[in-house]
Design an enzyme around this catalytic site. Structure first.
Site, PDB file in Angstrom:
ATOM      1  N   PRO A  11      10.183 -10.364  69.804  1.00  0.00           N
ATOM      2  CA  PRO A  11       9.250  -9.659  70.680  1.00  0.00           C
ATOM      3  C   PRO A  11       9.462  -9.948  72.165  1.00  0.00           C
ATOM      4  O   PRO A  11       9.734 -11.079  72.563  1.00  0.00           O
ATOM      5  CB  PRO A  11       7.875 -10.180  70.242  1.00  0.00           C
ATOM      6  CG  PRO A  11       8.069 -10.679  68.860  1.00  0.00           C
ATOM      7  CD  PRO A  11       9.489 -11.157  68.789  1.00  0.00           C
ATOM      8  N   ASN A  12       9.330  -8.896  72.939  1.00  0.00           N
ATOM      9  CA  ASN A  12       9.367  -8.909  74.408  1.00  0.00           C
ATOM     10  C   ASN A  12      10.751  -9.130  74.997  1.00  0.00           C
ATOM     11  O   ASN A  12      10.908  -9.073  76.214  1.00  0.00           O
ATOM     12  CB  ASN A  12       8.377  -9.928  74.984  1.00  0.00           C
ATOM     13  CG  ASN A  12       6.957  -9.603  74.597  1.00  0.00           C
ATOM     14  OD1 ASN A  12       6.519  -8.467  74.747  1.00  0.00           O
ATOM     15  ND2 ASN A  12       6.239 -10.576  74.080  1.00  0.00           N
ATOM     16  N   ARG A  19      10.925  -9.294  82.994  1.00  0.00           N
ATOM     17  CA  ARG A  19       9.836 -10.219  82.660  1.00  0.00           C
ATOM     18  C   ARG A  19      10.207 -11.645  83.057  1.00  0.00           C
ATOM     19  O   ARG A  19      11.174 -12.207  82.549  1.00  0.00           O
ATOM     20  CB  ARG A  19       9.567 -10.156  81.156  1.00  0.00           C
ATOM     21  CG  ARG A  19       8.534 -11.156  80.692  1.00  0.00           C
ATOM     22  CD  ARG A  19       8.393 -11.135  79.169  1.00  0.00           C
ATOM     23  NE  ARG A  19       7.522 -12.222  78.763  1.00  0.00           N
ATOM     24  CZ  ARG A  19       7.741 -13.011  77.730  1.00  0.00           C
ATOM     25  NH1 ARG A  19       8.804 -12.836  76.978  1.00  0.00           N
ATOM     26  NH2 ARG A  19       6.900 -13.971  77.434  1.00  0.00           N
ATOM     27  N   TYR A  24      13.457 -16.488  82.212  1.00  0.00           N
ATOM     28  CA  TYR A  24      14.363 -15.874  81.242  1.00  0.00           C
ATOM     29  C   TYR A  24      15.663 -15.344  81.839  1.00  0.00           C
ATOM     30  O   TYR A  24      16.530 -14.891  81.103  1.00  0.00           O
ATOM     31  CB  TYR A  24      13.638 -14.752  80.501  1.00  0.00           C
ATOM     32  CG  TYR A  24      12.420 -15.248  79.765  1.00  0.00           C
ATOM     33  CD1 TYR A  24      12.550 -16.047  78.634  1.00  0.00           C
ATOM     34  CD2 TYR A  24      11.140 -14.946  80.209  1.00  0.00           C
ATOM     35  CE1 TYR A  24      11.433 -16.526  77.958  1.00  0.00           C
ATOM     36  CE2 TYR A  24      10.014 -15.415  79.539  1.00  0.00           C
ATOM     37  CZ  TYR A  24      10.174 -16.200  78.422  1.00  0.00           C
ATOM     38  OH  TYR A  24       9.071 -16.673  77.758  1.00  0.00           O
ATOM     39  N   ASN A  76      16.915 -15.090  68.107  1.00  0.00           N
ATOM     40  CA  ASN A  76      15.964 -15.556  69.110  1.00  0.00           C
ATOM     41  C   ASN A  76      14.624 -14.983  68.669  1.00  0.00           C
ATOM     42  O   ASN A  76      14.313 -13.828  68.953  1.00  0.00           O
ATOM     43  CB  ASN A  76      16.330 -15.072  70.512  1.00  0.00           C
ATOM     44  CG  ASN A  76      15.359 -15.585  71.559  1.00  0.00           C
ATOM     45  OD1 ASN A  76      14.257 -16.006  71.242  1.00  0.00           O
ATOM     46  ND2 ASN A  76      15.767 -15.526  72.811  1.00  0.00           N
ATOM     47  N   ALA A  79       8.366 -15.365  70.638  1.00  0.00           N
ATOM     48  CA  ALA A  79       7.039 -15.925  70.327  1.00  0.00           C
ATOM     49  C   ALA A  79       6.815 -16.139  68.830  1.00  0.00           C
ATOM     50  O   ALA A  79       5.999 -16.979  68.441  1.00  0.00           O
ATOM     51  CB  ALA A  79       5.950 -15.031  70.893  1.00  0.00           C
ATOM     52  N   GLU A 100      19.252 -20.700  65.693  1.00  0.00           N
ATOM     53  CA  GLU A 100      18.083 -20.338  66.506  1.00  0.00           C
ATOM     54  C   GLU A 100      18.442 -20.510  67.982  1.00  0.00           C
ATOM     55  O   GLU A 100      18.960 -21.551  68.378  1.00  0.00           O
ATOM     56  CB  GLU A 100      16.914 -21.250  66.132  1.00  0.00           C
ATOM     57  CG  GLU A 100      15.633 -20.963  66.855  1.00  0.00           C
ATOM     58  CD  GLU A 100      14.504 -21.908  66.440  1.00  0.00           C
ATOM     59  OE1 GLU A 100      13.484 -21.927  67.141  1.00  0.00           O
ATOM     60  OE2 GLU A 100      14.641 -22.628  65.424  1.00  0.00           O
ATOM     61  N   HIS A 102      17.072 -19.889  72.108  1.00  0.00           N
ATOM     62  CA  HIS A 102      16.003 -19.588  73.071  1.00  0.00           C
ATOM     63  C   HIS A 102      16.593 -19.631  74.469  1.00  0.00           C
ATOM     64  O   HIS A 102      17.353 -20.552  74.795  1.00  0.00           O
ATOM     65  CB  HIS A 102      14.860 -20.603  72.959  1.00  0.00           C
ATOM     66  CG  HIS A 102      14.183 -20.568  71.641  1.00  0.00           C
ATOM     67  ND1 HIS A 102      13.265 -19.605  71.311  1.00  0.00           N
ATOM     68  CD2 HIS A 102      14.333 -21.355  70.546  1.00  0.00           C
ATOM     69  CE1 HIS A 102      12.858 -19.810  70.071  1.00  0.00           C
ATOM     70  NE2 HIS A 102      13.498 -20.861  69.582  1.00  0.00           N
ATOM     71  N   ARG A 109       8.096 -26.453  78.182  1.00  0.00           N
ATOM     72  CA  ARG A 109       7.066 -25.467  78.494  1.00  0.00           C
ATOM     73  C   ARG A 109       5.742 -25.879  77.854  1.00  0.00           C
ATOM     74  O   ARG A 109       5.544 -27.030  77.502  1.00  0.00           O
ATOM     75  CB  ARG A 109       7.547 -24.090  78.028  1.00  0.00           C
ATOM     76  CG  ARG A 109       8.835 -23.689  78.786  1.00  0.00           C
ATOM     77  CD  ARG A 109       9.302 -22.321  78.490  1.00  0.00           C
ATOM     78  NE  ARG A 109       8.300 -21.353  78.953  1.00  0.00           N
ATOM     79  CZ  ARG A 109       8.265 -20.103  78.533  1.00  0.00           C
ATOM     80  NH1 ARG A 109       9.151 -19.665  77.660  1.00  0.00           N
ATOM     81  NH2 ARG A 109       7.353 -19.270  78.984  1.00  0.00           N
TER      82      ARG A 109
END
Length: 151
Positions: A11-12, A19, A24, A76, A79, A100, A102, A109
């Site tokens: 998502p996103n 964004r 990012y 990735n 969320a 995985e 990111h 964070r």
């Protein structure tokens, strides 16, 4: 091209480049995908990419990967990393090794981002290296599925 690697973006990630670029980066998802496809082609690997903002669509794509002969998944989960047992179960259900990735360092964070439902089952986790993390994951994936590959 024989072996297939699937890259899944959660998502996103369709908003990359717009964004929170300070978190990012400035590359768009299309930029990242094109770089990965070119990198895979150099190793004679077929690479498919998929992005969805919907958990169920991602689960369906993981299931589909099993019937397509996908050898390794780079994901990735965005969320969904911190919330999705369904994603974990889908990856375990198809028994395709996965890495995985990111873009940001999730451990530097907010506290809720520190937990992953996937990391303990992944063959590796790369975080905090921006878009380069995908490239590193792909290098490893190519090595893993083509051990004699000189690249």
């Amino acid at each position: 091209m024989s072996s297939t690697i699937l890259v899944i973006h959660g998502p996103n990630l369709n908003l990359l480049g717009k964004r929170e670029p300070e978190v990012y980066g400035h590359l768009t998802l299309d930029n990242i995908n094109r770089q990965l496809i070119a990198q895979a082609e150099q190793a004679s690997i077929t690479l498919d990419t998929f992005q969805s903002n919907w958990e169920g669509a991602i689960v369906d794509r993981i299931h589909q990967a099993q019937t397509e002969g996908v050898k390794l998944i780079i994901i990735n989960p965005a969320a969904l990393t911190h919330t999705s047992v369904a994603l974990r179960d889908a990856l375990l259900g198809v028994a395709i090794p996965f890495i995985e990735v990111h873009l940001s360092n999730v451990h530097a964070r907010e506290a809720f981002r520190h937990h992953s439902y996937l990391s303990d089952k992944a063959i590796g986790v790369i975080c905090g290296l921006g878009a380069k993390g995908y490239s590193f994951a792909l290098d490893y994936a190519i090595e893993k599925i083509q051990p004699s590959n000189p690249n």
